[in-house]
Design an enzyme around this catalytic site. Structure first.
Site, mmCIF file in Angstrom:
data_model
loop_
_atom_site.group_PDB
_atom_site.id
_atom_site.type_symbol
_atom_site.label_atom_id
_atom_site.label_comp_id
_atom_site.label_asym_id
_atom_site.label_seq_id
_atom_site.Cartn_x
_atom_site.Cartn_y
_atom_site.Cartn_z
ATOM 1 C CB ALA A 3 -0.894 0.011 1.248
ATOM 2 C CB THR A 19 -5.504 1.264 8.562
ATOM 3 O OG1 THR A 19 -5.420 2.284 9.531
ATOM 4 C CG2 THR A 19 -6.323 1.804 7.385
ATOM 5 C CG ASP A 20 -6.774 2.400 13.740
ATOM 6 O OD1 ASP A 20 -6.205 2.954 12.777
ATOM 7 O OD2 ASP A 20 -6.420 2.582 14.928
ATOM 8 C CD GLU A 21 -5.129 6.489 9.473
ATOM 9 O OE1 GLU A 21 -5.497 7.143 8.495
ATOM 10 O OE2 GLU A 21 -4.013 6.575 9.966
ATOM 11 C CE1 TYR A 29 -2.940 3.958 4.088
ATOM 12 C CE2 TYR A 29 -3.712 4.953 6.143
ATOM 13 C CZ TYR A 29 -3.181 3.871 5.454
ATOM 14 O OH TYR A 29 -2.892 2.709 6.126
ATOM 15 C CE LYS A 55 -4.945 -0.372 3.881
ATOM 16 N NZ LYS A 55 -4.012 -1.385 3.311
ATOM 17 C CG ASN A 63 -1.233 5.064 14.709
ATOM 18 O OD1 ASN A 63 -2.471 5.063 14.713
ATOM 19 N ND2 ASN A 63 -0.517 5.982 14.101
ATOM 20 C CG PHE A 121 4.223 10.996 15.629
ATOM 21 C CD1 PHE A 121 4.515 12.347 15.714
ATOM 22 C CD2 PHE A 121 3.862 10.314 16.787
ATOM 23 C CE1 PHE A 121 4.454 13.015 16.929
ATOM 24 C CE2 PHE A 121 3.797 10.969 18.000
ATOM 25 C CZ PHE A 121 4.098 12.316 18.080
ATOM 26 N NE ARG A 130 -3.301 9.122 14.634
ATOM 27 C CZ ARG A 130 -4.202 10.122 14.672
ATOM 28 N NH1 ARG A 130 -4.979 10.289 15.724
ATOM 29 N NH2 ARG A 130 -4.334 10.931 13.633
ATOM 30 C CG HIS A 162 -4.523 15.740 12.808
ATOM 31 N ND1 HIS A 162 -3.549 16.412 13.503
ATOM 32 C CD2 HIS A 162 -4.256 14.422 12.990
ATOM 33 C CE1 HIS A 162 -2.736 15.556 14.075
ATOM 34 N NE2 HIS A 162 -3.150 14.337 13.778
HETATM 35 P P1 NAD Z 1 5.153 0.980 4.221
HETATM 36 O O1 NAD Z 1 4.837 2.223 3.466
HETATM 37 O O2 NAD Z 1 6.280 0.973 5.179
HETATM 38 O O3 NAD Z 1 5.404 -0.226 3.202
HETATM 39 C C1 NAD Z 1 4.603 -0.427 2.077
HETATM 40 C C2 NAD Z 1 5.332 -1.404 1.139
HETATM 41 O O4 NAD Z 1 4.476 -1.627 -0.003
HETATM 42 C C3 NAD Z 1 6.660 -0.852 0.600
HETATM 43 O O5 NAD Z 1 7.670 -1.833 0.643
HETATM 44 C C4 NAD Z 1 6.324 -0.478 -0.853
HETATM 45 O O6 NAD Z 1 7.439 -0.577 -1.733
HETATM 46 C C5 NAD Z 1 5.258 -1.511 -1.187
HETATM 47 N N1 NAD Z 1 4.384 -1.056 -2.283
HETATM 48 C C6 NAD Z 1 3.825 0.174 -2.441
HETATM 49 N N2 NAD Z 1 3.126 0.205 -3.585
HETATM 50 C C7 NAD Z 1 3.235 -1.023 -4.161
HETATM 51 C C8 NAD Z 1 2.721 -1.612 -5.344
HETATM 52 N N3 NAD Z 1 1.953 -0.908 -6.183
HETATM 53 N N4 NAD Z 1 3.015 -2.909 -5.598
HETATM 54 C C9 NAD Z 1 3.797 -3.630 -4.752
HETATM 55 N N5 NAD Z 1 4.322 -3.115 -3.623
HETATM 56 C C10 NAD Z 1 4.041 -1.834 -3.318
HETATM 57 O O7 NAD Z 1 3.787 0.581 4.924
HETATM 58 P P2 NAD Z 1 3.541 -0.134 6.329
HETATM 59 O O8 NAD Z 1 3.475 0.900 7.386
HETATM 60 O O9 NAD Z 1 4.462 -1.278 6.458
HETATM 61 O O10 NAD Z 1 2.050 -0.668 6.102
HETATM 62 C C11 NAD Z 1 1.821 -1.945 5.523
HETATM 63 C C12 NAD Z 1 0.327 -2.221 5.463
HETATM 64 O O11 NAD Z 1 -0.209 -2.173 6.780
HETATM 65 C C13 NAD Z 1 -0.471 -1.207 4.637
HETATM 66 O O12 NAD Z 1 -1.479 -1.893 3.954
HETATM 67 C C14 NAD Z 1 -1.060 -0.278 5.688
HETATM 68 O O13 NAD Z 1 -2.267 0.299 5.225
HETATM 69 C C15 NAD Z 1 -1.301 -1.249 6.811
HETATM 70 N N6 NAD Z 1 -1.306 -0.676 8.181
HETATM 71 C C16 NAD Z 1 -0.254 0.086 8.598
HETATM 72 C C17 NAD Z 1 -0.252 0.576 9.899
HETATM 73 C C18 NAD Z 1 0.900 1.425 10.436
HETATM 74 O O14 NAD Z 1 0.821 1.896 11.555
HETATM 75 N N7 NAD Z 1 1.971 1.618 9.683
HETATM 76 C C19 NAD Z 1 -1.322 0.278 10.759
HETATM 77 C C20 NAD Z 1 -2.384 -0.492 10.284
HETATM 78 C C21 NAD Z 1 -2.356 -0.980 8.993
HETATM 79 O O1 DAU Z 2 -3.887 3.976 12.598
HETATM 80 C C1 DAU Z 2 -3.162 3.244 11.664
HETATM 81 C C2 DAU Z 2 -2.414 4.180 10.729
HETATM 82 O O2 DAU Z 2 -1.352 4.733 11.489
HETATM 83 C C3 DAU Z 2 -1.882 3.484 9.478
HETATM 84 O O3 DAU Z 2 -2.965 3.058 8.702
HETATM 85 C C4 DAU Z 2 -0.994 4.430 8.658
HETATM 86 O O4 DAU Z 2 -0.420 3.724 7.580
HETATM 87 C C5 DAU Z 2 0.096 4.964 9.564
HETATM 88 O O5 DAU Z 2 0.885 5.903 8.858
HETATM 89 C C6 DAU Z 2 -0.515 5.633 10.796
HETATM 90 O O6 DAU Z 2 -1.261 6.806 10.419
HETATM 91 P P1 DAU Z 2 -1.153 8.172 11.265
HETATM 92 O O7 DAU Z 2 -1.520 9.297 10.363
HETATM 93 O O8 DAU Z 2 -1.823 8.057 12.566
HETATM 94 O O9 DAU Z 2 0.463 8.141 11.549
HETATM 95 P P2 DAU Z 2 1.602 9.254 11.490
HETATM 96 O O10 DAU Z 2 2.836 8.588 11.947
HETATM 97 O O11 DAU Z 2 1.643 9.954 10.180
HETATM 98 O O12 DAU Z 2 1.128 10.302 12.585
HETATM 99 C C7 DAU Z 2 0.802 9.901 13.914
HETATM 100 C C8 DAU Z 2 0.259 11.131 14.646
HETATM 101 O O13 DAU Z 2 1.307 12.085 14.809
HETATM 102 C C9 DAU Z 2 -0.838 11.860 13.894
HETATM 103 O O14 DAU Z 2 -1.767 12.358 14.837
HETATM 104 C C10 DAU Z 2 -0.117 13.009 13.200
HETATM 105 C C11 DAU Z 2 0.986 13.341 14.191
HETATM 106 N N1 DAU Z 2 2.253 13.857 13.636
HETATM 107 C C12 DAU Z 2 2.817 13.212 12.580
HETATM 108 C C13 DAU Z 2 4.037 13.621 12.080
HETATM 109 C C14 DAU Z 2 4.671 12.941 10.887
HETATM 110 C C15 DAU Z 2 2.896 14.930 14.262
HETATM 111 O O15 DAU Z 2 2.396 15.502 15.246
HETATM 112 N N2 DAU Z 2 4.110 15.329 13.788
HETATM 113 C C16 DAU Z 2 4.700 14.730 12.712
HETATM 114 O O16 DAU Z 2 5.817 15.148 12.325
#
Ligand code: NAD
Ligand code: DAU
Length: 336
Positions: free
Chosen positions: A84, A125-127, A152, A156, A181, A192, A216, A278
């Site tokens: 993603a 995601t929970d979002e 985003y 999803k 998160n 973040f 979060r 936000h």
């Molecule tokens: P990330 O951005 O770190 O990694 C995403 C990976 O997907 C990368 O390796 C990227 O190269 C690959 N990718 C992107 N587009 C692609 C495509 N078109 N084809 C093949 N590969 C592709 O993301 P993450 O934080 O590891 O999140 C992974 C999954 O978990 C996502 O689906 C995200 O929505 C979900 N998720 C993330 C969080 C979080 O807190 N990060 C929480 C809940 C769910």
């Molecule tokens: O809830 C799950 C989601 O958590 C995933 O689906 C997303 O892929 C993942 O990126 C994350 O989304 P958030 O938007 O919550 O995460 P982020 O790390 O971007 O930001 C976390 C919180 O911190 C949010 O309230 C925004 C705030 N923030 C973020 C950044 C980058 C700041 O205050 N300062 C910052 O510099």
């Protein structure tokens, strides 16, 4: 031997899941990853060559996905779909790759698993549920209505709807999970927690959006991986499971804790321009996953998990430093 195709397996959570699966099972893993800016080839180093293969390609390309899914002929073979575009701030700047990868990519994958009758687990995601008031006693559950706020989370949500429709209309064998998160090693420094840690390590101040009251619900990425494996092994087809570890913290609390763990004044940060639209608060009720599948998180002490994560970033400067200047220039251009 079981084979598992992991899309997005070079990303933050996907790569953790690949290591988890290799360590906890005897499965053979194929990673399909487009290797975007968010991928970390280094996170996949050291995996056993006889159990791991990396295919560089796009999940939205049917010509790549079809033949890979066709390889999954064993009764327990499966696809776990992490690929993603994952960063909200990027989706506000340019939603287009989010629609293409998150929605079209999921559609292409669904058509492939339908054609070859392969089990799928879809990672979400929970979002998708929108946000909660700070004082709302309720948390998100599997029946909370969808109300995504950003491009985003809307992408999803769209993908989740496609998966459910393919289960109901075509009998696709899929489960879904919506997690809160994640934090831990290998998370891109646009996010973040790594952004604030690496700011301090680079000698600049953490940047908090708005007042920092947004909450979060933090979970260690190892716990996300163990939950996904549990669902893959024991989840009921068609079912959605919420994954969370009761880790609610306001952003300002987290920034202060990072500064304190790094031996700095906890007020040594800047408030910057808030994110458009936000979301205020996310909170997960993971009772179904715990009661029905017996899962529980191992990382229950957020401060200890955060301290270990800080150590990891301290020891992996060579990994994050080359990207730092460009990431910060992008934020600075938006007043963040
Ligand atoms: P990330 O951005 O770190 O990694 C995403 C990976 O997907 C990368 O390796 C990227 O190269 C690959 N990718 C992107 N587009 C692609 C495509 N078109 N084809 C093949 N590969 C592709 O993301 P993450 O934080 O590891 O999140 C992974 C999954 O978990 C996502 O689906 C995200 O929505 C979900 N998720 C993330 C969080 C979080 O807190 N990060 C929480 C809940 C769910
Ligand atoms: O809830 C799950 C989601 O958590 C995933 O689906 C997303 O892929 C993942 O990126 C994350 O989304 P958030 O938007 O919550 O995460 P982020 O790390 O971007 O930001 C976390 C919180 O911190 C949010 O309230 C925004 C705030 N923030 C973020 C950044 C980058 C700041 O205050 N300062 C910052 O510099």
């Amino acid at each position: 031997m079981q084979q598992v195709l992991v899309t997005g397996g070079a990303g933050f959570i996907g790569s953790n899941f690949v290591h988890h699966l290799i360590a906890a099972t005897d499965a053979r893993v194929i990673v399909l990853d487009k290797m975007t800016y968010a991928a970390s080839p280094a996170a996949l180093e050291g995996l056993p060559a006889d159990r791991f293969r990396l295919v560089v390609g796009d999940v939205a390309d049917a010509g790549t996905v079809g033949p890979l899914v066709a390889e999954l002929t064993g009764p327990d073979d499966a696809v776990v779909h992490f690929a993603a575009e994952s960063h909200n701030d990027n989706s506000l700047r340019d939603p287009s790759p989010f629609i293409q990868t998150n929605i079209v990519g999921t559609f292409v994958l669904l058509e492939a698993v339908r054609a070859h009758d392969v089990r799928l687990h879809h990672v979400s995601t929970d979002e998708v549920y929108g946000d909660l008031e700070l004082d709302d006693p309720a948390r998100f559950t599997e029946t909370t209505p969808y109300q995504p706020s950003s491009p985003y989370s809307a992408s999803k949500a769209g993908a989740d709807h496609l998966v459910r429709a393919w289960v109901r209309s075509f009998g696709v064998r899929a489960t879904l999970s919506n997690c809160s998160n994640n934090y831990g090693p290998w998370q891109h420094i646009e996010k973040f927690i790594p952004r604030q840690i690496t700011n301090v390590l680079a000698g600049t101040r953490p940047r908090l959006y708005g007042a920092g009251a947004n909450v979060r619900d933090w979970i260690h990425t190892e716990d996300h991986s163990s939950a996904v494996r549990t669902i893959l092994e024991r989840g009921q087809i068609g079912q959605t499971y919420l994954i969370g570890a009761d880790g609610e913290r306001s952003n300002i609390e987290v920034v202060r804790l990072i500064l304190q763990l790094l031996g700095r004044d906890p007020d040594d940060f800047d408030h910057v321009t808030d994110r458009a639209g936000h979301d205020l608060r996310y909170a997960i009720d993971s009772s179904r996953l715990r009661a029905e599948l017996g899962w529980s998180p191992a990382y229950t002490d957020f401060e200890a998990g955060l301290a270990a994560t800080i150590d990891w970033y301290r020891e992996h400067r060579d990994w994050w430093e080359p990207a730092k200047e460009a990431v910060e220039a992008g934020y600075a251009a938006r007043g963040q």
